[in-house]
Design an enzyme around this catalytic site. Structure first.
Site, PDB file in Angstrom:
ATOM      1  N   GLY A  13      -7.645  -4.226   0.607  1.00 37.94           N
ATOM      2  CA  GLY A  13      -6.809  -3.092   0.990  1.00 37.94           C
ATOM      3  C   GLY A  13      -5.807  -2.681  -0.090  1.00 37.94           C
ATOM      4  O   GLY A  13      -5.827  -3.206  -1.209  1.00 37.94           O
ATOM      5  N   ARG A  38     -14.625  -6.347   4.684  1.00 35.22           N
ATOM      6  CA  ARG A  38     -15.436  -5.289   4.059  1.00 35.22           C
ATOM      7  C   ARG A  38     -16.050  -5.800   2.765  1.00 35.22           C
ATOM      8  O   ARG A  38     -15.478  -6.670   2.110  1.00 35.22           O
ATOM      9  CB  ARG A  38     -14.560  -4.063   3.723  1.00 35.22           C
ATOM     10  CG  ARG A  38     -13.990  -3.384   4.936  1.00 35.22           C
ATOM     11  CD  ARG A  38     -12.800  -2.538   4.569  1.00 35.22           C
ATOM     12  NE  ARG A  38     -11.665  -3.356   4.149  1.00 35.22           N
ATOM     13  CZ  ARG A  38     -10.453  -2.887   3.873  1.00 35.22           C
ATOM     14  NH1 ARG A  38     -10.215  -1.602   3.957  1.00 35.22           N
ATOM     15  NH2 ARG A  38      -9.489  -3.701   3.506  1.00 35.22           N
ATOM     16  N   TYR A 139       0.298  -0.154  16.580  1.00 33.17           N
ATOM     17  CA  TYR A 139       0.597  -0.824  15.313  1.00 33.17           C
ATOM     18  C   TYR A 139       1.976  -1.481  15.378  1.00 33.17           C
ATOM     19  O   TYR A 139       2.141  -2.672  15.091  1.00 33.17           O
ATOM     20  CB  TYR A 139       0.544   0.215  14.201  1.00 33.17           C
ATOM     21  CG  TYR A 139       0.916  -0.248  12.818  1.00 33.17           C
ATOM     22  CD1 TYR A 139       0.269  -1.304  12.195  1.00 33.17           C
ATOM     23  CD2 TYR A 139       1.914   0.428  12.091  1.00 33.17           C
ATOM     24  CE1 TYR A 139       0.595  -1.687  10.907  1.00 33.17           C
ATOM     25  CE2 TYR A 139       2.241   0.056  10.799  1.00 33.17           C
ATOM     26  CZ  TYR A 139       1.584  -1.004  10.210  1.00 33.17           C
ATOM     27  OH  TYR A 139       1.916  -1.369   8.931  1.00 33.17           O
ATOM     28  N   LYS A 143       2.826  -5.456  15.474  1.00 35.39           N
ATOM     29  CA  LYS A 143       3.558  -6.023  14.334  1.00 35.39           C
ATOM     30  C   LYS A 143       4.882  -6.650  14.775  1.00 35.39           C
ATOM     31  O   LYS A 143       5.343  -7.629  14.188  1.00 35.39           O
ATOM     32  CB  LYS A 143       3.787  -4.952  13.265  1.00 35.39           C
ATOM     33  CG  LYS A 143       2.539  -4.677  12.449  1.00 35.39           C
ATOM     34  CD  LYS A 143       2.104  -5.960  11.728  1.00 35.39           C
ATOM     35  CE  LYS A 143       1.243  -5.706  10.551  1.00 35.39           C
ATOM     36  NZ  LYS A 143       1.001  -6.935   9.779  1.00 35.39           N
TER      37      LYS A 143
HETATM   38  C1  AKB Z   1       1.782   3.170   7.822  1.00 34.48           C
HETATM   39  O1  AKB Z   1       2.120   4.328   7.547  1.00 34.48           O
HETATM   40  O2  AKB Z   1       1.181   2.838   8.856  1.00 34.48           O
HETATM   41  C2  AKB Z   1       2.161   2.067   6.862  1.00 34.48           C
HETATM   42  C3  AKB Z   1       3.471   1.459   7.238  1.00 34.48           C
HETATM   43  C4  AKB Z   1       4.715   2.207   7.076  1.00 34.48           C
HETATM   44  O3  AKB Z   1       3.492   0.351   7.678  1.00 34.48           O
HETATM   45  N1  AKB Z   1       2.210   2.568   5.524  1.00 34.48           N
END
Ligand code: AKB
Length: 316
Positions: A13, A38, A139, A143
């Protein structure tokens, strides 16, 4: 702390590919085991699906891993496109890494976090580490859980887990993968190619950012930091500067006067609106010497120079 064998997950990545080269140069290529689910086409890379616990345990055993940089994750925009996969990779994958690390006696696990852990109720400017964290993206939710799971393994299971909340990361070597801050790199690439850009965020959306070389140095510094100096563990705020799409467009016009961007916000606007505009990185400075070298102008200059050399070599 000496790292004998370092596993990097998600090494294909945006961060992982450059971290692989960076750590190989510092510690020696033979000590770095880059892995990804990948096919990167690079024979050094090992196949690893972090959602498969047996494979995680096997790779730790096989290469006698003592340090892990766990970068395999689904980012904000891709997470909203496929929340189920995001949960599996970001939560189950991390859990497999932490559990296997305890079993196999790994010394250190680095788990980068994100400004995605913040939400609409978080204050907008100079946000401290301890604040309202009620993310609205899968996300961010995964996290935030990752940060807390990391702390749990630290205190309950004796595993050394460290991490920092990255802002948008700017880089020219490998493309970003499915984030909301990706617009900035896309805009720079369009400007260098002499194309117009359709920006998926509004022109006045201010977000914290950092140049990738500073992110790599930060990961190394935090990994090497004296544990007794760390008050925080998995949730350090780090950011070098903030800007809006409008400000980036204006800066790019200094290099490409005819460049222009159009603003057509899509679903990613809502994600960006839930994130702060700037961070308070003072704990990272105090506890392990975070010190970014690049400011906004310096980053754009370096990005433009390198993108130009890559994309239109004759003009460099
Ligand atoms: C995203 O935009 O998802 C990432 C982040 C800010 O963690 N670049």
């Amino acid at each position: 702390m000496t790292f004998q064998k370092i596993l990097i997950t998600g090494a294909g990545g945006q961060i992982g590919s450059e971290l692989t080269s960076y750590l190989s140069e510092i510690y020696g290529e033979e000590r770095i085991i880059p892995s990804d689910v990948r096919d990167t086409g690079d024979s050094r890379f090992k196949f690893l699906d972090v959602t498969d616990k047996k494979s995680v345990a096997l790779i730790l055993d096989k290469y006698k891993i003592d340090t892990i940089f766990h970068l395999a994750a689904i980012l904000s925009a891709n997470g909203e496109r496929n929340p189920e996969v995001a949960y599996r990779v970001n939560v189950d994958g991390l859990h497999n890494i932490l559990e296997s690390s305890v079993e196999k006696k790994v010394d250190l696990v680095m788990i980068p976090s994100t400004i995605g852990v913040f939400g609409p109720e978080t204050p907008k400017e100079n946000v401290p580490i301890e604040t309202v964290t009620r993310p609205t993206t899968i996300y961010g939710i995964t996290k935030l859980l990752a940060e807390q799971l990391g702390n749990y393994y630290q205190y309950k299971r004796g595993l050394d887990v460290r991490g920092m909340r990255f802002p948008g990361l700017l880089s020219y070597k490998s493309p970003p993968g499915g984030g909301t801050t990706d617009y900035a790199i896309e805009m720079m690439i369009s400007a260098v190619k002499g194309e117009k850009y359709d920006c998926f965020l509004k022109r006045d959306t201010r977000l914290p950012m950092m140049y990738l070389p500073d992110a790599l140095e930060s990961l190394k510094k935090l990994a090497e930091a004296d544990a007794s100096k760390l008050v925080h563990r998995t949730d350090f705020n780090v950011s070098a500067f903030s800007f809006t799409p409008d400000e980036l467009e204006a800066e790019l016009k200094n290099y490409y006067p005819s460049f222009s961007s159009y603003y057509k916000p899509d679903f990613r606007q809502r994600i960006a609106d839930s994130w702060p505009g700037s961070l308070d990185s003072s704990a990272a400075k105090r506890e392990w010497g975070f010190k970014p070298n690049y400011d906004f102008r310096g980053t754009v200059e370096d990005m433009v120079t390198n993108l130009q050399a890559r994309l239109i070599p004759g003009k460099a």
